[in-house]
Motif scaffolding. Structure first.
Motif, PDB file in Angstrom:
ATOM      1  N   HIS A 279       8.377   7.427  -3.159  1.00  0.00           N
ATOM      2  CA  HIS A 279       6.971   7.567  -3.516  1.00  0.00           C
ATOM      3  C   HIS A 279       6.114   6.519  -2.796  1.00  0.00           C
ATOM      4  O   HIS A 279       6.562   5.409  -2.524  1.00  0.00           O
ATOM      5  CB  HIS A 279       6.775   7.389  -5.020  1.00  0.00           C
ATOM      6  N   ALA A 280       4.860   6.894  -2.566  1.00  0.00           N
ATOM      7  CA  ALA A 280       3.951   6.041  -1.805  1.00  0.00           C
ATOM      8  C   ALA A 280       3.585   4.768  -2.557  1.00  0.00           C
ATOM      9  O   ALA A 280       3.318   4.795  -3.763  1.00  0.00           O
ATOM     10  CB  ALA A 280       2.682   6.811  -1.450  1.00  0.00           C
ATOM     11  N   ALA A 281       3.560   3.669  -1.819  1.00  0.00           N
ATOM     12  CA  ALA A 281       3.035   2.404  -2.325  1.00  0.00           C
ATOM     13  C   ALA A 281       1.575   2.284  -1.880  1.00  0.00           C
ATOM     14  O   ALA A 281       0.968   3.259  -1.420  1.00  0.00           O
ATOM     15  CB  ALA A 281       3.866   1.241  -1.791  1.00  0.00           C
ATOM     16  N   GLU A 282       1.012   1.093  -1.997  1.00  0.00           N
ATOM     17  CA  GLU A 282      -0.359   0.877  -1.555  1.00  0.00           C
ATOM     18  C   GLU A 282      -0.470   1.114  -0.046  1.00  0.00           C
ATOM     19  O   GLU A 282       0.488   0.863   0.702  1.00  0.00           O
ATOM     20  CB  GLU A 282      -0.797  -0.554  -1.886  1.00  0.00           C
ATOM     21  N   PRO A 283      -1.635   1.556   0.450  1.00  0.00           N
ATOM     22  CA  PRO A 283      -1.778   1.803   1.886  1.00  0.00           C
ATOM     23  C   PRO A 283      -1.982   0.525   2.698  1.00  0.00           C
ATOM     24  O   PRO A 283      -1.849   0.543   3.921  1.00  0.00           O
ATOM     25  CB  PRO A 283      -3.012   2.710   1.958  1.00  0.00           C
ATOM     26  N   VAL A 284      -2.333  -0.567   2.013  1.00  0.00           N
ATOM     27  CA  VAL A 284      -2.540  -1.845   2.692  1.00  0.00           C
ATOM     28  C   VAL A 284      -1.790  -2.935   1.929  1.00  0.00           C
ATOM     29  O   VAL A 284      -1.481  -2.794   0.748  1.00  0.00           O
ATOM     30  CB  VAL A 284      -4.037  -2.204   2.792  1.00  0.00           C
ATOM     31  N   GLU A 285      -1.508  -4.015   2.650  1.00  0.00           N
ATOM     32  CA  GLU A 285      -0.796  -5.120   2.031  1.00  0.00           C
ATOM     33  C   GLU A 285      -1.675  -5.803   0.965  1.00  0.00           C
ATOM     34  O   GLU A 285      -2.903  -5.796   1.108  1.00  0.00           O
ATOM     35  CB  GLU A 285      -0.399  -6.145   3.094  1.00  0.00           C
ATOM     36  N   PRO A 286      -1.036  -6.373  -0.084  1.00  0.00           N
ATOM     37  CA  PRO A 286       0.403  -6.447  -0.335  1.00  0.00           C
ATOM     38  C   PRO A 286       0.927  -5.159  -0.974  1.00  0.00           C
ATOM     39  O   PRO A 286       0.266  -4.550  -1.800  1.00  0.00           O
ATOM     40  CB  PRO A 286       0.526  -7.624  -1.301  1.00  0.00           C
ATOM     41  N   LEU A 287       2.144  -4.787  -0.575  1.00  0.00           N
ATOM     42  CA  LEU A 287       2.799  -3.601  -1.119  1.00  0.00           C
ATOM     43  C   LEU A 287       3.644  -3.991  -2.328  1.00  0.00           C
ATOM     44  O   LEU A 287       4.311  -5.020  -2.313  1.00  0.00           O
ATOM     45  CB  LEU A 287       3.700  -2.952  -0.069  1.00  0.00           C
ATOM     46  N   THR A 288       3.591  -3.171  -3.369  1.00  0.00           N
ATOM     47  CA  THR A 288       4.456  -3.393  -4.520  1.00  0.00           C
ATOM     48  C   THR A 288       5.891  -3.113  -4.099  1.00  0.00           C
ATOM     49  O   THR A 288       6.195  -2.016  -3.634  1.00  0.00           O
ATOM     50  CB  THR A 288       4.066  -2.458  -5.679  1.00  0.00           C
ATOM     51  N   PRO A 330       7.579  -8.208  16.875  1.00  0.00           N
ATOM     52  CA  PRO A 330       7.875  -9.215  15.854  1.00  0.00           C
ATOM     53  C   PRO A 330       8.735  -8.726  14.693  1.00  0.00           C
ATOM     54  O   PRO A 330       9.273  -9.540  13.947  1.00  0.00           O
ATOM     55  CB  PRO A 330       6.480  -9.620  15.353  1.00  0.00           C
ATOM     56  N   VAL A 331       8.881  -7.400  14.529  1.00  0.00           N
ATOM     57  CA  VAL A 331       9.616  -6.903  13.353  1.00  0.00           C
ATOM     58  C   VAL A 331      11.016  -6.397  13.671  1.00  0.00           C
ATOM     59  O   VAL A 331      11.874  -6.373  12.785  1.00  0.00           O
ATOM     60  CB  VAL A 331       8.809  -5.794  12.631  1.00  0.00           C
ATOM     61  N   LEU A 332      11.289  -6.005  14.914  1.00  0.00           N
ATOM     62  CA  LEU A 332      12.637  -5.528  15.242  1.00  0.00           C
ATOM     63  C   LEU A 332      13.713  -6.592  14.982  1.00  0.00           C
ATOM     64  O   LEU A 332      14.797  -6.261  14.491  1.00  0.00           O
ATOM     65  CB  LEU A 332      12.689  -5.046  16.692  1.00  0.00           C
ATOM     66  N   ASP A 344       5.493  -6.136   3.761  1.00  0.00           N
ATOM     67  CA  ASP A 344       4.129  -6.344   4.231  1.00  0.00           C
ATOM     68  C   ASP A 344       4.084  -6.525   5.748  1.00  0.00           C
ATOM     69  O   ASP A 344       3.245  -5.917   6.438  1.00  0.00           O
ATOM     70  CB  ASP A 344       3.503  -7.564   3.543  1.00  0.00           C
ATOM     71  N   VAL A 345       4.980  -7.356   6.276  1.00  0.00           N
ATOM     72  CA  VAL A 345       5.029  -7.573   7.724  1.00  0.00           C
ATOM     73  C   VAL A 345       5.418  -6.283   8.436  1.00  0.00           C
ATOM     74  O   VAL A 345       4.818  -5.904   9.447  1.00  0.00           O
ATOM     75  CB  VAL A 345       6.010  -8.715   8.058  1.00  0.00           C
ATOM     76  N   ALA A 346       6.420  -5.596   7.889  1.00  0.00           N
ATOM     77  CA  ALA A 346       6.875  -4.354   8.515  1.00  0.00           C
ATOM     78  C   ALA A 346       5.776  -3.305   8.526  1.00  0.00           C
ATOM     79  O   ALA A 346       5.557  -2.620   9.540  1.00  0.00           O
ATOM     80  CB  ALA A 346       8.109  -3.828   7.791  1.00  0.00           C
ATOM     81  N   TRP A 347       5.055  -3.159   7.405  1.00  0.00           N
ATOM     82  CA  TRP A 347       4.041  -2.114   7.329  1.00  0.00           C
ATOM     83  C   TRP A 347       2.829  -2.459   8.195  1.00  0.00           C
ATOM     84  O   TRP A 347       2.240  -1.567   8.820  1.00  0.00           O
ATOM     85  CB  TRP A 347       3.628  -1.879   5.893  1.00  0.00           C
ATOM     86  N   ALA A 348       2.456  -3.734   8.267  1.00  0.00           N
ATOM     87  CA  ALA A 348       1.328  -4.104   9.120  1.00  0.00           C
ATOM     88  C   ALA A 348       1.612  -3.729  10.572  1.00  0.00           C
ATOM     89  O   ALA A 348       0.740  -3.188  11.276  1.00  0.00           O
ATOM     90  CB  ALA A 348       1.052  -5.602   8.998  1.00  0.00           C
ATOM     91  N   ALA A 349       2.835  -3.987  11.025  1.00  0.00           N
ATOM     92  CA  ALA A 349       3.205  -3.636  12.398  1.00  0.00           C
ATOM     93  C   ALA A 349       3.262  -2.130  12.582  1.00  0.00           C
ATOM     94  O   ALA A 349       2.746  -1.568  13.565  1.00  0.00           O
ATOM     95  CB  ALA A 349       4.556  -4.265  12.739  1.00  0.00           C
TER      96      ALA A 349
END
Length: 763
Positions: A279-288, A330-332, A344-349
């Motif tokens: 299920h979807a979390a928030e579209p922007v950081e911070p993510l639950t 930066p995330v790989l 949060d870092v993964a989703w921002a990238a």
């Protein structure tokens, strides 16, 4: 047709017609966690005095208030984990009724509310929805001016063949009633027993007016797929975000899921992969972090999209491809990091890269496919995408301008036009996620799996999430869901999730519930329903009350389970209900009768003396496992990590040596039982013990058997420690071995421990 001089059959206050059958038997002892694993309370069915009559005097609650509570399915008394009868206060009952939109603040208001609920069915020509099992007649009350004739027919669901069926009137007499100054008669019509499965539409027409209402015909029993019905199926259970490959962006994704399905099916002979809720979390950081506290249960978290697998990513210009590569840089490296997963870092990238891909033109065929998806998903998808765009602009919902709190307001309509580009982005993300989910399920079936991807349906949603905003007409905003006190949580539990309002959900003909199920089942071979008892009753905690100061609210389980069975039947999916914890004895029998499998966890299956329940005594219609995500993996559990961790976090309610001694005694009883059956030798290694425990589960008649991927690689750390928030990195533990070294998806095929356990399961 005869006039409505009083033919009918319905209880006062009834707003939905269902045809039900229930059984009542007892079960063997079970000890299990409630949602989130917070409870391991023992329930001993059959003990003298434990299950007593529920007819308890409520000296502190006026009779009229009790009648009103009963009319709205509020239960002031309940049987606790301790076997004692407990009772809500009159104040709590009033607050729960208030959360249901019922004013019971004074005796006069109670009388008005009673009159209203008793008269409400008579104000409607037809019930808001009729839910009936296939092969059974259903009596439907039709209300018109006394003496007026009325004609009733059913338009058959086009997916079930279409057409029209006349509905005959039954010879049942009910006295007319004066409502709002009008003498109203009730005519009873009998739906044919041979209506096909589906969502039909009933029509009533006469001089008093016309009305229409859905008729939902559900399977009497949901049958297992032939391959599963004939033989047992086994599969892996994984927290997808934790299963990373060298191509992941710090979080396991849908391409990883497809690869895991191929590995489990083609190389190991597994029939399913059970994953955490997507299920979807928030579209922007911070993510639950918790997948069990999403913003919506209908739509998918785009965090799981593999950027490179979006079709348009292969046609980017050199400059745009560089932008995607820079975002990934930066995330790989995080894929091999043993520390907590950073969503949060993964989703921002990933979001930055996906926006680049989104901006690339789509071919006419691809654009047409996208538009068809948006049209198919309808207003629900557009509303979710708009919520995402609004959250981007205004931040958390608590800080939104008042005019944006109502999805139907002119201000929201204006915002939808202004934010059209961002709305399109969020709808597009659902489309590409849907495509990748479809590929994962196809990969599973191509690998020979009988079931494929087994999705997980969470209990509820975040109180400030998309569903809480978009579905506020059918969610109760004045209460949250939780659990009453138990031996491990003396204060009770508040999960902060708004519950369905049962009356409002029925008025909406269960369409929000149906739409959610259809999306979850869209690319699923099975679905696990977390805390399935929530389809029968939920513990409501009014705002401002402590978790212990709540009351149970009943739901129309015949409708909710029936619709679940119908949608699963249409999707060709198996349904598993997580029925651990304190469950009324008849519920498990009812679910089994409807073809919904239960859940058995080895550590919680004990007889009345606390000894391991012999495998032959397990229920056949269950998903049986050694462990669950709310316990440490088996290697950690055997070592007492569940006690040591709670001691470190200050969660124990009794002296640590006492709790530790009990845990090791439980372990030793299990090891002795394994040796007694010849499943384990002396001086066995940790791997051998884990495999012996799985052989124990394989000795059960259970139709499905699940193997934790964490168990298969020797992981010892728990994914979730109930009762904590920031104190423990819940839902952030990457897949690793017993030494804490990260295990990547790329290396699973050659993992000796996994292959050894797979051979056990194949035998």
């Amino acid at each position: 047709m005869r006039g409505a001089g009083g033919y009918g059959l319905a209880a006062a206050g009834a707003s939905v017609v269902t045809v039900a059958k229930a059984t009542s038997t007892t079960r063997a002892t079970r000890r299990a966690p409630a949602p989130g694993g917070e409870t391991r309370a023992r329930v001993r069915a059959g003990h003298p005095g434990l299950w007593q009559d529920r007819d308890v005097a409520h000296a502190d609650i006026p009779d009229d208030l009790l009648r009103l509570a009963a009319a709205h399915q509020v239960e002031p008394d309940y049987r606790g984990h301790d076997g004692l009868q407990h009772r809500a206060s009159a104040d709590t009952v009033r607050k729960v009724l208030a959360a249901l939109g019922v004013d019971a603040s004074t005796p006069e208001r109670v009388q008005l509310a009673l009159a209203h609920v008793e008269n409400m069915p008579w104000r409607r020509v037809l019930p808001p929805v009729v839910v009936v099992r296939q092969g059974r007649h259903a009596h439907v009350p039709v209300h018109v001016t006394h003496g007026d004739p009325v004609r009733v027919w059913v338009e058959i669901d086009p997916e079930a063949g279409g057409g029209r069926r006349e509905v005959p009137q039954a010879d049942v007499v009910v006295d007319p009633r004066t409502v709002d100054g009008r003498l109203v008669g009730r005519a009873t019509f009998t739906l044919p027993a041979d209506l096909p499965l589906g969502w039909h539409e009933m029509h009533a027409v006469g001089p008093s007016g016309s009305a229409h209402s859905p008729v939902v015909v559900t399977p009497d029993r949901l049958h297992l797929p032939e391959a599963v019905a004939q033989d047992r199926a086994w599969g892996l259970m994984a927290q997808l975000y934790s299963v990373r490959s060298r191509a992941s962006w710090g979080v396991g994704d849908l391409a990883d899921l497809a690869e895991l399905c191929w590995l489990a099916g083609d190389q190991m002979g597994a029939d399913f992969v059970l994953i955490n809720p997507l299920h979807a979390a928030e579209p922007v950081e911070p993510l639950t972090p918790s997948p069990y506290l999403p913003t919506t249960r209908r739509f998918v978290n785009p965090l799981y999209v593999r950027v490179e697998d979006v079709r348009e990513a292969g046609y980017l210009s050199a400059a745009d491809r560089s932008l995607v590569e820079w975002a990934a840089e930066p995330v790989l490296p995080l894929d091999s990091d043993p520390g907590p997963i950073d969503r949060d870092v993964a989703w921002a990238a990933k979001r930055a890269a996906l926006e680049v891909v989104f901006a690339h033109p789509r071919s006419p065929a691809r654009q047409a496919a996208f538009e068809a998806f948006v049209e198919e998903q309808g207003e629900g998808l557009r509303t979710f995408a708009l919520w995402c765009a609004l959250l981007e602009r205004h931040g958390p919902v608590a800080g939104w301008p008042a005019e944006l709190r109502d999805p139907a307001s002119p201000a929201v309509a204006a915002a939808a036009e202004e934010l059209a580009d961002r709305v399109e982005l969020w709808t597009w993300l659902q489309w590409v996620a849907d495509e990748q989910l479809a590929r994962a399920q196809q990969a599973a079936r191509d690998a020979g799996m009988a079931i494929g991807v087994m999705h997980d349906l969470a209990v509820g949603v975040h109180p400030e999430g998309s569903d809480a905003w978009a579905l506020q007409d059918v969610l109760a905003t004045g209460a949250s869901v939780g659990a009453p006190p138990d031996m491990y949580n003396q204060q009770g539990q508040d999960w902060s999730q708004p519950p369905w309002d049962p009356t409002a959900l029925a008025r909406a003909a269960y369409r929000p519930y149906r739409d959610m199920l259809r999306t979850v089942l869209r690319h699923a071979g099975a679905v696990r329903v977390d805390h399935v008892i929530g389809l029968f009753r939920l513990w409501w905690i009014p705002q401002g009350n402590g978790a212990a100061d709540g009351a149970y609210v009943r739901y129309d389980h015949e409708a909710l389970v029936g619709i679940l069975a119908l949608e699963a039947h249409r999707a060709g999916a198996v349904v598993i209900g997580e029925d651990l914890g304190t469950v009324e004895p008849w519920v498990r029998d009812y679910l089994a009768d409807r073809g919904v499998l239960g859940t058995s966890v080895l550590w919680f299956e004990q007889d009345v003396h606390g000894a391991p329940l012999p495998p032959e005594h397990y229920r056949p219609l269950v998903l049986a496992t050694v462990t669950t995500h709310d316990l440490p993996p088996t290697a950690g559990y055997l070592a007492g990590e569940h006690v040591a961790l709670r001691e470190r976090l200050g969660l124990l309610t009794r002296p640590a040596p006492e709790v530790r001694a009990e845990a090791f005694a439980e372990r030793d009883r299990m090891l002795a039982a394994l040796r007694q059956r010849g499943l384990l030798g002396e001086d066995a290694s940790e791997r051998e013990v884990v495999e012996a425990l799985h052989r124990w589960v394989l000795a059960t008649p259970s139709r499905l058997v699940g193997v934790s991927l964490a168990d298969a690689v020797g992981e010892r750390r728990a994914q979730n420690q109930p009762g904590t928030d920031q104190e423990y990195p819940n839902w952030k533990i990457p897949l690793a071995d017993g030494s804490g070294h990260v295990v990547l998806l790329d290396d699973l095929a050659s993992n000796a421990r996994l292959r050894s356990l797979a051979r056990v399961m194949q035998r």
